[in-house]
Scaffold this motif. Structure first.
Motif, PDB file in Angstrom:
ATOM      1  N   UNK B  29      -7.945  52.185  33.934  1.00  0.00           N
ATOM      2  CA  UNK B  29      -8.958  53.219  33.711  1.00  0.00           C
ATOM      3  C   UNK B  29      -8.547  54.537  34.347  1.00  0.00           C
ATOM      4  N   UNK B  30      -8.073  54.455  35.588  1.00  0.00           N
ATOM      5  CA  UNK B  30      -7.640  55.680  36.273  1.00  0.00           C
ATOM      6  C   UNK B  30      -6.430  56.292  35.581  1.00  0.00           C
ATOM      7  N   UNK B  31      -5.619  55.434  34.981  1.00  0.00           N
ATOM      8  CA  UNK B  31      -4.451  55.944  34.263  1.00  0.00           C
ATOM      9  C   UNK B  31      -4.894  56.789  33.066  1.00  0.00           C
ATOM     10  N   UNK B  32      -5.929  56.300  32.362  1.00  0.00           N
ATOM     11  CA  UNK B  32      -6.469  57.096  31.244  1.00  0.00           C
ATOM     12  C   UNK B  32      -7.035  58.411  31.786  1.00  0.00           C
ATOM     13  N   UNK B 207     -12.145  65.151  26.654  1.00  0.00           N
ATOM     14  CA  UNK B 207     -12.259  64.738  28.059  1.00  0.00           C
ATOM     15  C   UNK B 207     -13.373  63.721  28.224  1.00  0.00           C
ATOM     16  N   UNK B 208     -14.463  63.932  27.488  1.00  0.00           N
ATOM     17  CA  UNK B 208     -15.575  62.996  27.575  1.00  0.00           C
ATOM     18  C   UNK B 208     -15.165  61.617  27.052  1.00  0.00           C
ATOM     19  N   UNK B 209     -14.469  61.599  25.925  1.00  0.00           N
ATOM     20  CA  UNK B 209     -14.017  60.315  25.377  1.00  0.00           C
ATOM     21  C   UNK B 209     -13.119  59.587  26.382  1.00  0.00           C
ATOM     22  N   UNK B 210     -12.212  60.332  27.010  1.00  0.00           N
ATOM     23  CA  UNK B 210     -11.307  59.713  27.980  1.00  0.00           C
ATOM     24  C   UNK B 210     -12.076  59.189  29.180  1.00  0.00           C
ATOM     25  N   UNK B 211     -13.067  59.964  29.614  1.00  0.00           N
ATOM     26  CA  UNK B 211     -13.842  59.534  30.786  1.00  0.00           C
ATOM     27  C   UNK B 211     -14.597  58.246  30.474  1.00  0.00           C
ATOM     28  N   UNK B 212     -15.198  58.183  29.300  1.00  0.00           N
ATOM     29  CA  UNK B 212     -15.945  56.988  28.914  1.00  0.00           C
ATOM     30  C   UNK B 212     -15.002  55.784  28.796  1.00  0.00           C
ATOM     31  N   UNK B 213     -13.875  55.988  28.139  1.00  0.00           N
ATOM     32  CA  UNK B 213     -12.939  54.878  27.939  1.00  0.00           C
ATOM     33  C   UNK B 213     -12.452  54.312  29.274  1.00  0.00           C
ATOM     34  N   UNK B 214     -12.002  55.193  30.164  1.00  0.00           N
ATOM     35  CA  UNK B 214     -11.524  54.734  31.467  1.00  0.00           C
ATOM     36  C   UNK B 214     -12.634  54.072  32.268  1.00  0.00           C
ATOM     37  N   UNK B 215     -13.859  54.577  32.112  1.00  0.00           N
ATOM     38  CA  UNK B 215     -15.000  53.987  32.810  1.00  0.00           C
ATOM     39  C   UNK B 215     -15.271  52.573  32.325  1.00  0.00           C
ATOM     40  N   UNK B 216     -15.114  52.342  31.030  1.00  0.00           N
ATOM     41  CA  UNK B 216     -15.327  50.986  30.493  1.00  0.00           C
ATOM     42  C   UNK B 216     -14.275  50.028  31.062  1.00  0.00           C
ATOM     43  N   UNK B 217     -13.027  50.482  31.157  1.00  0.00           N
ATOM     44  CA  UNK B 217     -11.993  49.638  31.768  1.00  0.00           C
ATOM     45  C   UNK B 217     -12.388  49.288  33.202  1.00  0.00           C
ATOM     46  N   UNK B 245      -6.658  51.424  44.036  1.00  0.00           N
ATOM     47  CA  UNK B 245      -6.266  51.429  42.629  1.00  0.00           C
ATOM     48  C   UNK B 245      -5.354  52.617  42.328  1.00  0.00           C
ATOM     49  N   UNK B 246      -5.655  53.779  42.945  1.00  0.00           N
ATOM     50  CA  UNK B 246      -4.752  54.921  42.795  1.00  0.00           C
ATOM     51  C   UNK B 246      -3.372  54.586  43.349  1.00  0.00           C
ATOM     52  N   UNK B 247      -3.362  53.904  44.506  1.00  0.00           N
ATOM     53  CA  UNK B 247      -2.076  53.521  45.105  1.00  0.00           C
ATOM     54  C   UNK B 247      -1.303  52.636  44.136  1.00  0.00           C
TER      55      UNK B 247
END
Lengths: 347, 332
Positions: B29-32, B207-217, B245-247
Motif C-alpha cells: 500500500x505504501x509503495x502505491x 491521487x485520490x484513486x492511488x490513496x484509496x487503492x493503497x489504503x485497501x491494501x 513498513x516504510x523500512x
C-alpha cells in the motif's frame, strides 16, 4: 514531419517575410506556409496600440487583475492574441508575464476579469481542463519528469488515452492499440527534435537544452491549438537556440497559435509576428516587432522612465558633452599610445 | 551451532509468517502511495486497524458473516481514504503526511477509549471472530505440521496460505496497473504535479484513486494480522508499524512490485534471527551476561535493523530491487 531547423536563420525569416506580400509560393509547400502568411498579412494593417482588436483572435483577455497582498502583479484591460501567429510577450523581470501565463492556463485564479479561448470562457477552469481544450504550456523552470524515460514523458502528453482510466488500465486489450499509435507518433516527434536516440534514457539524465526540447515535444504530443512557451530559450546554448527557434516557427506553420515569453530581443525580433510588452503588470505597448524598440514606453520600462528626470535639458546636454569629451580624450590617448607601441615593435 | 541453526529455523518461520504478510501488505500500500504516486502517508496503520476491526466488530459484535466483515473493513478503509484525501490532496504533499499521522494516532486512541468499549472492546479488544475463516481450511486445523524444520499449527498454515495468495494477487494488481498508462500518469505525478496538469490530466482524481487503492491494501494487512493473532486490540495497531513498513519498503526497493514483499520478509527474518540468535548466545555464555542481558535483546534487535538500514542507504540506496540510476538522479 521532416522539418530541418537549419534553414530558419534570421535571414531566412526576413526573406520569407519579403516574399509574403507578393504572394510568391514558398518552396516549403504552399499548405505549410499558409497560416504564417495569413497571420502576418492579417496583422499588417493592425495599428500599434495597446488593446487593439485583432482580425481573428484566438485568445481574448478582458480586465484581468491579480493581486498578491498589496502588489498588483497583473492588470490587463484588454488583450487579443491573433490565431496562427507567434506572439512574443516581453517585459522586465517582475512585469507579470509568468503570472499572466498562469492565469490563462488555470494554474492561478485572478481577482477579477474574464478571458476566453475560441469564444469559450476559460475562467474557473482548472489547469487540466484548459489543457484538454487545446491550450498547452511549458514552464520557465523546465519540468522534465526525471525518473520517467524520454519516451514515457512523450506518451504522457497524448490526450484521450483509454488506458489512463483505472479499470480499463487492467484490461490491456482496451489500450494496447492506442498505445502503439501514440508511440509511433511520439517517435516521429522525437526524431524531429533529435531526441530519438535518447528514448529509453531517464529524462533526468538529459542536458538542460535537451529538457527544453523534450518539454516542447511533449506539449506537442497533446496536439494543441495554442502553445504557450515560458522562456523556451533560457539557459540554452546559441546553437540549440537556433534549433529551438526553428521548432517554434514550425509550430506556426502547422497552424498553431504560439505565445512565448522571452528576454532576448534578437530572438523576439526574429520570430514573432506581434509583440506585447508588459511592465508592472500592465500591457504598455504592442505592435509589430520593429515598432517595439522605438517605443518610448518600452524604453522607459526597461531603462527607467525618470532616471534623468531631475536634470533640466540644458544640464543634460552639458553632462552629455562633458562625457563625450572625456571619452574622446581617453580614446585618443589609447590610440596614440597604441601607435607608439606599434612603431617601437615594428622597427 | 545447533542453537544458531535453531535460530535460523525460527527466523525462517518468521520469514513466511503472518506478520511478514501484514508488513508486506502495509508496504505494498505504501509503495502505491509513496513509491509510485509520491504521496506521503504516515498513517498506513489506521487503514490496517479499520480492516482488522471491520471484521472483528462485524462478526463478534454484530453477528454478521465473516465475508461481510471483510467487506465492511474494505469500505471503512475507502471512506477513511476519501476523508483524508478530500481536504489534503489539493495541497502540498506534506499536508497529507501531517493529517495521516494524526489520524492514525487519534483513531487508535478513539478505539481504545472507554466510551468506545461497547463497540471495540476498548483496551482489551475483540476476539473469537475467525472461526468461520479457519473452518474453511481444507486440512485438519487441530493438528501440528512440520515443514522444513519448522512447526506450524493447522490454522496458522491456513492463514499464511491465504495471506500469501492475497499478497500475490495484490502484487499482480500493482504490476498490471503500473505497466499501464494509468501507472505512467501516477508516476509522473510523483515527479511533478504541475507538468502533469499542464498535459490535461486530472491530478487530484489520480491521487485520490492511488490513496484509496493503497489504503485497501493496508486494510487487507490489518485483516491478516487480526486473523493471525485471533484478536483485534487497538494497541496492536501502533503507528510504529507504519514506519516499520516504510523500512521494509526501502529495504526491498521502492517503486518495484516485489520490493515491499521481499523487504518485509527480510525485515521479519532479521528481527527474529537477531532475537533468537542473541538470546541463545547469551544463554551459552558467549556474550557475557554483564554486557547484555536477555531482556535487552528485544530493543537491541531494532538497533541492529537500524544499523542495517543505514548501511543499506550508504551502499545500496536503491534497496534490493531498485535501479541505482533512478535513485541517483537529482530530484529535479
Amino acid at each position: 514531419m521532416p522539418a530541418d531547423p537549419a534553414p530558419h536563420g534570421a535571414h531566412a525569416a526576413r526573406s520569407e517575410e519579403a516574399t509574403v506580400p507578393a504572394g510568391g509560393a514558398a518552396p516549403a509547400g504552399a499548405t505549410r506556409a499558409q497560416p504564417q502568411r495569413v497571420a502576418q498579412a492579417a496583422l499588417r494593417d493592425v495599428p500599434w496600440e495597446v488593446g487593439v482588436a485583432k482580425p481573428d483572435p484566438a485568445i481574448v483577455v478582458d480586465h484581468v487583475t491579480r493581486t498578491f497582498g498589496g502588489l498588483t502583479a497583473v492588470s490587463v484591460d484588454h488583450l487579443e492574441i491573433q490565431r496562427g501567429g507567434i506572439t512574443g510577450l516581453i517585459g522586465p523581470n517582475g512585469a507579470g508575464k509568468t503570472t499572466l501565463f498562469n492565469l490563462l492556463t488555470g494554474f492561478d485564479q485572478p481577482n477579477t476579469g474574464t478571458w476566453s479561448f475560441n469564444g469559450r470562457d476559460l475562467g474557473k477552469l482548472s489547469p487540466h481542463q484548459v489543457a484538454r481544450l487545446g491550450v498547452v504550456r511549458t514552464f520557465q523552470l523546465t519540468k522534465a519528469l526525471s525518473r520517467l524515460t524520454v519516451l514515457q514523458n512523450m506518451l504522457l502528453g497524448a490526450q484521450g488515452q483509454r488506458g489512463e482510466s483505472f479499470l480499463r488500465a487492467l484490461v490491456p486489450g482496451t489500450w494496447k492499440a492506442q498505445e502503439k499509435a501514440n508511440t509511433e507518433r511520439a517517435m516521429d516527434l522525437l526524431r524531429r527534435f533529435k531526441l530519438d536516440a535518447k528514448k529509453d534514457d531517464f529524462a533526468g539524465s538529459l542536458s538542460g537544452g535537451q529538457r527544453k526540447l523534450l518539454e516542447m515535444a511533449r506539449a506537442l504530443m497533446s496536439e494543441p491549438q495554442v502553445v504557450m512557451l515560458d522562456e523556451p530559450m533560457a539557459g540554452v546554448n546559441p546553437a540549440l537556440t537556433q534549433s529551438l527557434l526553428g521548432h517554434v516557427k514550425d509550430l506556426r506553420e502547422e497552424g498553431m497559435t504560439v505565445i512565448f515569453v522571452e528576454h532576448d530581443m534578437d530572438v523576439v525580433r526574429d520570430i514573432s509576428d506581434w509583440v506585447v510588452v508588459m511592465a508592472a503588470g500592465k500591457v504598455i505597448a504592442e505592435g509589430a516587432p520593429d515598432s517595439i524598440s522605438q517605443n518610448k514606453a518600452v524604453v522607459d520600462a526597461y531603462l527607467g522612465a525618470h532616471h534623468d528626470a531631475p536634470l533640466s535639458e540644458e544640464e543634460e546636454d552639458r553632462f552629455l558633452a562633458e562625457d563625450q569629451a572625456a571619452e574622446r580624450a581617453r580614446r585618443e590617448d589609447v590610440i596614440s599610445s597604441d601607435r607608439g607601441r606599434k612603431r617601437r615593435t615594428g622597427r | 551451532m545447533a542453537d544458531l541453526l535453531n535460530a535460523f529455523a525460527i527466523a525462517g518461520k518468521a520469514f513466511f509468517g503472518f506478520q511478514a504478510i501484514f508488513f508486506a501488505l502495509l508496504a505494498i500500500g505504501l509503495n502505491v502511495h509513496f513509491g509510485y504516486t509520491g504521496l506521503l502517508n504516515f498513517g498506513q496503520i489506521a487503514f490496517a486497524m479499520l480492516g482488522g476491526f471491520g471484521i472483528a466488530i462485524s462478526v463478534s459484535q454484530w453477528g454478521l458473516p465473516f465475508w461481510v466483515g471483510v467487506l465492511v473493513g474494505v469500505l471503512a478503509a475507502v471512506v477513511l481514504a476519501l476523508l483524508l484525501g478530500l481536504p489534503t490532496l489539493r495541497l502540498r504533499a506534506d499536508y497529507l503526511a501531517i493529517v495521516t499521522i494524526a489520524t492514525a494516532e487519534g483513531l487508535r486512541l478513539v478505539f481504545r477509549s472507554v466510551s468506545a468499549t461497547p463497540v471495540t472492546g476498548g483496551t482489551r479488544g475483540l476476539s473469537a471472530f475467525n472461526r468461520d475463516f479457519v473452518a474453511l481450511a481444507p486440512w485438519d486445523t487441530g493438528r501440528r505440521y512440520d515443514l522444513i524444520g519448522t512447526t506450524w499449527s493447522g490454522s496458522e498454515l491456513w492463514v499464511v496460505t491465504i495471506g500469501w495468495i492475497l499478497v500475490a494477487l495484490c502484487s499482480l494488481l500493482v504490476w498490471a496497473l503500473m505497466r499501464s498508462p494509468w501507472g505512467r500518469v501516477v508516476k509522473a505525478i510523483r515527479e511533478d504535479e504541475d507538468a502533469v496538469r499542464s498535459l490535461g490530466k486530472n491530478v487530484y482524481a489520480y491521487k485520490m484513486q492511488a490513496l484509496v487503492l493503497g489504503g485497501i491494501f493496508g486494510a487487507f494487512g490489518g485483516m491478516v494480522y487480526a486473523i493471525g493473532t485471533g484478536s483485534a486490540i487497538p494497541d496492536q495497531y501502533q503507528n510504529a508499524n507504519t514506519f516499520l513498513a516504510y523500512a521494509a519498503l526501502i529495504l526491498g526497493g521502492a517503486a518495484r512490485v516485489l520490493g515491499p514483499v521481499i523487504g518485509s520478509m527480510l525485515l521479519l527474518f532479521i528481527l527474529q534471527f537477531a532475537d533468537t540468535g542473541l538470546r541463545s548466545l547469551i544463554a551459552n555464555g558467549v556474550i557475557p551476561a554483564e554486557l547484555l542481558s536477555s531482556t535487552d535483546v528485544a530493543q537491541l534487535r531494532y538497533v541492529l535493523v537500524g544499523i542495517g538500514l543505514m548501511l543499506l542507504l550508504v551502499f545500496r540506496p536503491q534497496g534490493i530491487f531498485g535501479d541505482r540510476r533512478e535513485v541517483m538522479l537529482d530530484a529535479r
